[in-house]
Design a protein around this motif. Structure first.
Motif, PDB file in Angstrom:
ATOM      1  N   MET A  27       0.755  -1.235   0.169  1.00  0.00           N
ATOM      2  CA  MET A  27       0.071  -0.031   0.035  1.00  0.00           C
ATOM      3  C   MET A  27       0.930   1.149  -0.150  1.00  0.00           C
ATOM      4  SD  MET A  27      -3.066   1.114   2.754  1.00  0.00           S
ATOM      5  CE  MET A  27      -3.911   2.592   2.321  1.00  0.00           C
ATOM      6  N   THR A  28       0.508   2.152  -0.815  1.00  0.00           N
ATOM      7  CA  THR A  28       1.381   3.643  -0.862  1.00  0.00           C
ATOM      8  C   THR A  28       0.543   4.707  -0.420  1.00  0.00           C
ATOM      9  OG1 THR A  28       0.744   3.807  -3.136  1.00  0.00           O
ATOM     10  CG2 THR A  28       2.691   2.498  -2.960  1.00  0.00           C
ATOM     11  N   ALA A  29       1.250   5.782  -0.050  1.00  0.00           N
ATOM     12  CA  ALA A  29       0.637   6.965   0.352  1.00  0.00           C
ATOM     13  C   ALA A  29      -0.018   7.743  -0.826  1.00  0.00           C
ATOM     14  CB  ALA A  29       1.602   7.941   1.006  1.00  0.00           C
ATOM     15  N   GLU A  30      -1.121   8.269  -0.373  1.00  0.00           N
ATOM     16  CA  GLU A  30      -1.674   9.089  -1.787  1.00  0.00           C
ATOM     17  C   GLU A  30      -1.236  10.603  -1.591  1.00  0.00           C
ATOM     18  OE1 GLU A  30      -3.830   7.865  -3.945  1.00  0.00           O
ATOM     19  OE2 GLU A  30      -3.917   5.916  -3.007  1.00  0.00           O
ATOM     20  N   PRO A  31      -1.039  11.072  -2.838  1.00  0.00           N
ATOM     21  CA  PRO A  31      -0.618  12.469  -3.020  1.00  0.00           C
ATOM     22  C   PRO A  31      -1.696  13.531  -2.770  1.00  0.00           C
ATOM     23  CG  PRO A  31      -0.952  11.506  -5.231  1.00  0.00           C
ATOM     24  CD  PRO A  31      -1.152  10.468  -4.090  1.00  0.00           C
ATOM     25  N   ALA A  32      -1.108  14.656  -2.232  1.00  0.00           N
ATOM     26  CA  ALA A  32      -2.128  15.719  -2.002  1.00  0.00           C
ATOM     27  C   ALA A  32      -2.736  16.207  -3.264  1.00  0.00           C
ATOM     28  CB  ALA A  32      -1.525  16.847  -1.378  1.00  0.00           C
ATOM     29  N   SER A  33      -3.894  16.869  -3.422  1.00  0.00           N
ATOM     30  CA  SER A  33      -4.471  17.061  -4.435  1.00  0.00           C
ATOM     31  C   SER A  33      -3.582  18.314  -5.347  1.00  0.00           C
ATOM     32  CB  SER A  33      -6.091  17.629  -4.245  1.00  0.00           C
ATOM     33  OG  SER A  33      -5.611  18.834  -3.575  1.00  0.00           O
ATOM     34  N   ASP A  34      -2.875  18.964  -4.580  1.00  0.00           N
ATOM     35  CA  ASP A  34      -2.079  20.149  -5.319  1.00  0.00           C
ATOM     36  C   ASP A  34      -0.841  19.655  -5.511  1.00  0.00           C
ATOM     37  OD1 ASP A  34      -1.538  20.112  -2.686  1.00  0.00           O
ATOM     38  OD2 ASP A  34      -1.353  22.314  -2.626  1.00  0.00           O
ATOM     39  N   ASP A  35      -0.437  18.364  -5.402  1.00  0.00           N
ATOM     40  CA  ASP A  35       0.972  17.814  -5.457  1.00  0.00           C
ATOM     41  C   ASP A  35       1.175  17.206  -7.032  1.00  0.00           C
ATOM     42  OD1 ASP A  35       1.864  18.752  -3.149  1.00  0.00           O
ATOM     43  OD2 ASP A  35       1.431  16.389  -2.297  1.00  0.00           O
ATOM     44  N   ARG A  36       2.232  17.721  -7.391  1.00  0.00           N
ATOM     45  CA  ARG A  36       2.712  17.334  -8.714  1.00  0.00           C
ATOM     46  C   ARG A  36       3.475  15.658  -8.634  1.00  0.00           C
ATOM     47  NH1 ARG A  36       6.810  19.802 -13.477  1.00  0.00           N
ATOM     48  NH2 ARG A  36       6.804  17.533 -14.903  1.00  0.00           N
ATOM     49  N   LEU A  37       2.772  14.814  -9.523  1.00  0.00           N
ATOM     50  CA  LEU A  37       3.386  13.326  -9.259  1.00  0.00           C
ATOM     51  C   LEU A  37       4.212  13.282 -10.393  1.00  0.00           C
ATOM     52  CD1 LEU A  37       2.870  11.093  -7.472  1.00  0.00           C
ATOM     53  CD2 LEU A  37       1.257  10.314  -9.224  1.00  0.00           C
TER      54      LEU A  37
ATOM     55  N   GLU B  89       7.335   5.746   1.342  1.00  0.00           N
ATOM     56  CA  GLU B  89       6.925   6.604   2.448  1.00  0.00           C
ATOM     57  C   GLU B  89       7.924   7.142   3.208  1.00  0.00           C
ATOM     58  OE1 GLU B  89       3.946   4.953   4.806  1.00  0.00           O
ATOM     59  OE2 GLU B  89       2.455   4.376   3.170  1.00  0.00           O
ATOM     60  N   ARG B  90       8.772   8.041   2.354  1.00  0.00           N
ATOM     61  CA  ARG B  90       9.958   8.642   2.809  1.00  0.00           C
ATOM     62  C   ARG B  90      10.103  10.054   2.193  1.00  0.00           C
ATOM     63  NH1 ARG B  90      15.152   5.241   1.019  1.00  0.00           N
ATOM     64  NH2 ARG B  90      14.987   5.337  -1.183  1.00  0.00           N
ATOM     65  N   PRO B  91      10.592  11.006   2.776  1.00  0.00           N
ATOM     66  CA  PRO B  91      10.753  12.406   2.395  1.00  0.00           C
ATOM     67  C   PRO B  91      12.332  12.425   1.415  1.00  0.00           C
ATOM     68  CG  PRO B  91      11.440  12.454   4.401  1.00  0.00           C
ATOM     69  CD  PRO B  91      10.793  11.134   4.421  1.00  0.00           C
ATOM     70  N   VAL B  92      12.173  12.814   0.274  1.00  0.00           N
ATOM     71  CA  VAL B  92      13.202  13.043  -0.657  1.00  0.00           C
ATOM     72  C   VAL B  92      13.619  14.196  -1.067  1.00  0.00           C
ATOM     73  CG1 VAL B  92      13.165  10.135  -1.368  1.00  0.00           C
ATOM     74  CG2 VAL B  92      11.816  12.085  -2.659  1.00  0.00           C
ATOM     75  N   ALA B  93      14.704  14.429  -1.818  1.00  0.00           N
ATOM     76  CA  ALA B  93      14.867  15.714  -2.566  1.00  0.00           C
ATOM     77  C   ALA B  93      14.975  15.299  -3.955  1.00  0.00           C
ATOM     78  CB  ALA B  93      16.287  16.335  -2.276  1.00  0.00           C
ATOM     79  N   VAL B  94      14.239  15.977  -4.845  1.00  0.00           N
ATOM     80  CA  VAL B  94      14.174  15.756  -6.461  1.00  0.00           C
ATOM     81  C   VAL B  94      14.769  17.160  -7.185  1.00  0.00           C
ATOM     82  CG1 VAL B  94      12.803  15.428  -8.332  1.00  0.00           C
ATOM     83  CG2 VAL B  94      12.209  14.215  -6.028  1.00  0.00           C
ATOM     84  N   LYS B  95      15.941  16.802  -8.003  1.00  0.00           N
ATOM     85  CA  LYS B  95      16.674  17.847  -8.687  1.00  0.00           C
ATOM     86  C   LYS B  95      16.091  17.737 -10.092  1.00  0.00           C
ATOM     87  CE  LYS B  95      19.579  20.987  -9.410  1.00  0.00           C
ATOM     88  NZ  LYS B  95      20.939  20.902  -9.133  1.00  0.00           N
ATOM     89  N   GLU B  96      15.403  18.809 -10.415  1.00  0.00           N
ATOM     90  CA  GLU B  96      14.809  18.955 -11.986  1.00  0.00           C
ATOM     91  C   GLU B  96      15.899  19.698 -12.774  1.00  0.00           C
ATOM     92  OE1 GLU B  96      11.240  21.237 -14.232  1.00  0.00           O
ATOM     93  OE2 GLU B  96      11.501  21.565 -11.964  1.00  0.00           O
ATOM     94  N   VAL B  97      16.468  19.062 -13.481  1.00  0.00           N
ATOM     95  CA  VAL B  97      17.693  19.369 -14.363  1.00  0.00           C
ATOM     96  C   VAL B  97      17.219  20.421 -15.451  1.00  0.00           C
ATOM     97  CG1 VAL B  97      19.815  19.034 -15.562  1.00  0.00           C
ATOM     98  CG2 VAL B  97      19.222  17.461 -13.742  1.00  0.00           C
TER      99      VAL B  97
END
Length: 428
Positions: free
Chosen positions: A1-11, A39-47
């Motif tokens: 089972m995975t967490a659900e994104p918030a409605s205003d989050d970009r997936l 279900e853990r926080p991460v940092a995402v680098k958009e190049v």
């Protein structure tokens, strides 16, 4: 089972929910995100790529970024920010990285100014450990600078943006002829088109440590080409706050990569400096700072990514060769002048030594003469006393003897009188 994104989050890639922007740089945006699967926080680098890049440059940079990011993902070291995943979406690479609760070294410098040398030495040791692990794995970072060094609250540091380095600082000229990177922290051999190796990261580390110690880059000149020209042709200025780290900086900022200090040598020097000191506690927390002069503000901005055309680069190399030739001639003239000055100083020193020797000999002769005269005077005094002593004893004898004779006569008379008196009085 995975967490659900918030409605205003970009997936992203159906897995990573982008929450908010953590920071922006010359070649990308860093997002705070949640890995919905783990279900853990991460940092995402958009190049992101600059608008002036051609389609071919974008393709090459995208491919290299993906390749280097996958290589960097194999690194596992506490001084390296881990790369968890790399995906491609909307024609751009996205790197999913470990979320580190820390501030960049650039932010710390902006907030505190020059840092104490023990804190810089500790940061240098941590970054060296990460670079050593990367180099052993065949990965060259190519973009070591304060903005890519994260410093935690306890002063420990780690190196980030592995995999981005190829996109932001590939030292090879692309098909359309460009070099991309941060001029203040580019190794000088990159301007000559030499293949990148571990030595380029060590030079960039030296420039980073110099900035941390002094609060501004060593070679910043306010304009990218002028800065790169300074990197190629000028020596790093003295670092007044370096203390015992000055030899480390000088070794890491050596122009010739073959003569540059190695990671092992730099590590030993930094550790030896820390072992001999008793560093006070230091924290990279926020601190008040006086406004910087405009020139220094411009220098701080020199870590931004710049694109330099091949024609400009060739002009730089030609100009640097001309400058170096002029410098060489000036150096020869200066060396000849210094040699003549040294000969003159040696001749003057020899003359002074001879004069001093002559004066010393004369002084010694005078001292010997004075000593000889004093000895003669002492001999005359002894002789005079020897001549006077017998006459003195002769006079004393002729005074003492008569007195003794008189005393004996008086005693004899007295004794005779006593005897006579006794006879008369009938004592006998």
């Amino acid at each position: 089972m995975t967490a659900e994104p918030a409605s205003d989050d970009r997936l992203l890639a159906g897995r990573y929910a982008l929450r908010e922007v953590l920071g922006r740089g010359g070649m990308g945006v860093v997002w705070l995100a949640t890995d919905l699967r783990l279900e853990r926080p991460v940092a995402v680098k958009e190049v992101t790529f600059a608008l002036h890049l051609s389609d071919e440059e974008r393709r090459l940079l995208r491919e290299r970024t993906m390749r280097e990011a996958r290589t960097a993902a194999r690194l596992d070291h506490p001084s390296v920010t881990s790369v968890y995943d790399v995906v491609e979406e909307d024609g751009r690479p996205w790197l999913v990285m470990e979320l580190v609760q820390a501030r960049s070294l650039q932010e710390v410098i902006d907030g505190q100014g020059p840092l104490p040398w023990p804190a810089v030495a500790r940061i240098g040791l941590d970054v060296l450990a990460g670079l050593t692990a990367a180099h052993e794995a065949g990965v060259v970072h190519r973009d070591v600078k304060p903005a890519n060094v994260l410093v935690a609250d306890d002063g420990r540091a780690c190196l980030t943006d592995f995999g981005i380095a190829t996109a932001t600082g590939d030292p090879t000229i692309t098909t359309t002829g460009a070099i991309i990177g941060s001029p203040s922290y580019m190794a000088p051999e990159r301007a000559n088109g030499q293949p990148p190796g571990p030595a380029v990261d060590l030079w960039s580390l030296g420039a980073t440590l110099w900035t941390a110690l002094e609060g501004h880059p060593a070679f910043a000149r306010g304009e990218p080409m002028a800065t790169l020209m300074a990197v190629v042709t000028e020596e790093a200025p003295p670092a007044p706050h370096a203390g015992p780290l000055e030899p480390v900086l000088r070794g890491l900022l050596t122009k010739d990569p073959a003569q540059r200090t190695t990671a092992q040598q730099a590590c030993r020097q930094l550790q030896a400096a820390l072992d001999e000191a008793q560093p006070a506690p230091w924290s990279p927390g926020p601190a008040a700072r006086q406004p910087e002069p405009p020139q220094q503000v411009d220098e701080v901005r020199q870590d931004r990514v710049e694109r330099i055309d091949a024609a400009d680069l060739r002009a730089l190399v030609a100009a640097s060769a001309t400058v170096l030739g002029t410098v060489a001639r000036d150096a020869r003239d200066q060396a000849r002048h210094l040699a003549e000055r040294r000969r003159e100083r040696r001749a003057q020193a020899t003359a002074r030594e001879e004069a001093a020797a002559q004066e010393s000999a004369a002084a010694q002769e005078q001292a010997v003469a004075r000593e000889r005269a004093a000895a003669q005077e002492r001999e005359r005094a002894v002789a005079a006393r020897a001549d006077q002593r017998p006459r003195f004893r002769f006079r004393r004898r002729w005074v003492v003897v008569p007195v003794l004779v008189v005393l004996l006569v008086v005693l004899a008379v007295v004794a005779g009188l006593v005897v006579l008196a006794g006879y008369l009085l009938g004592w006998s």
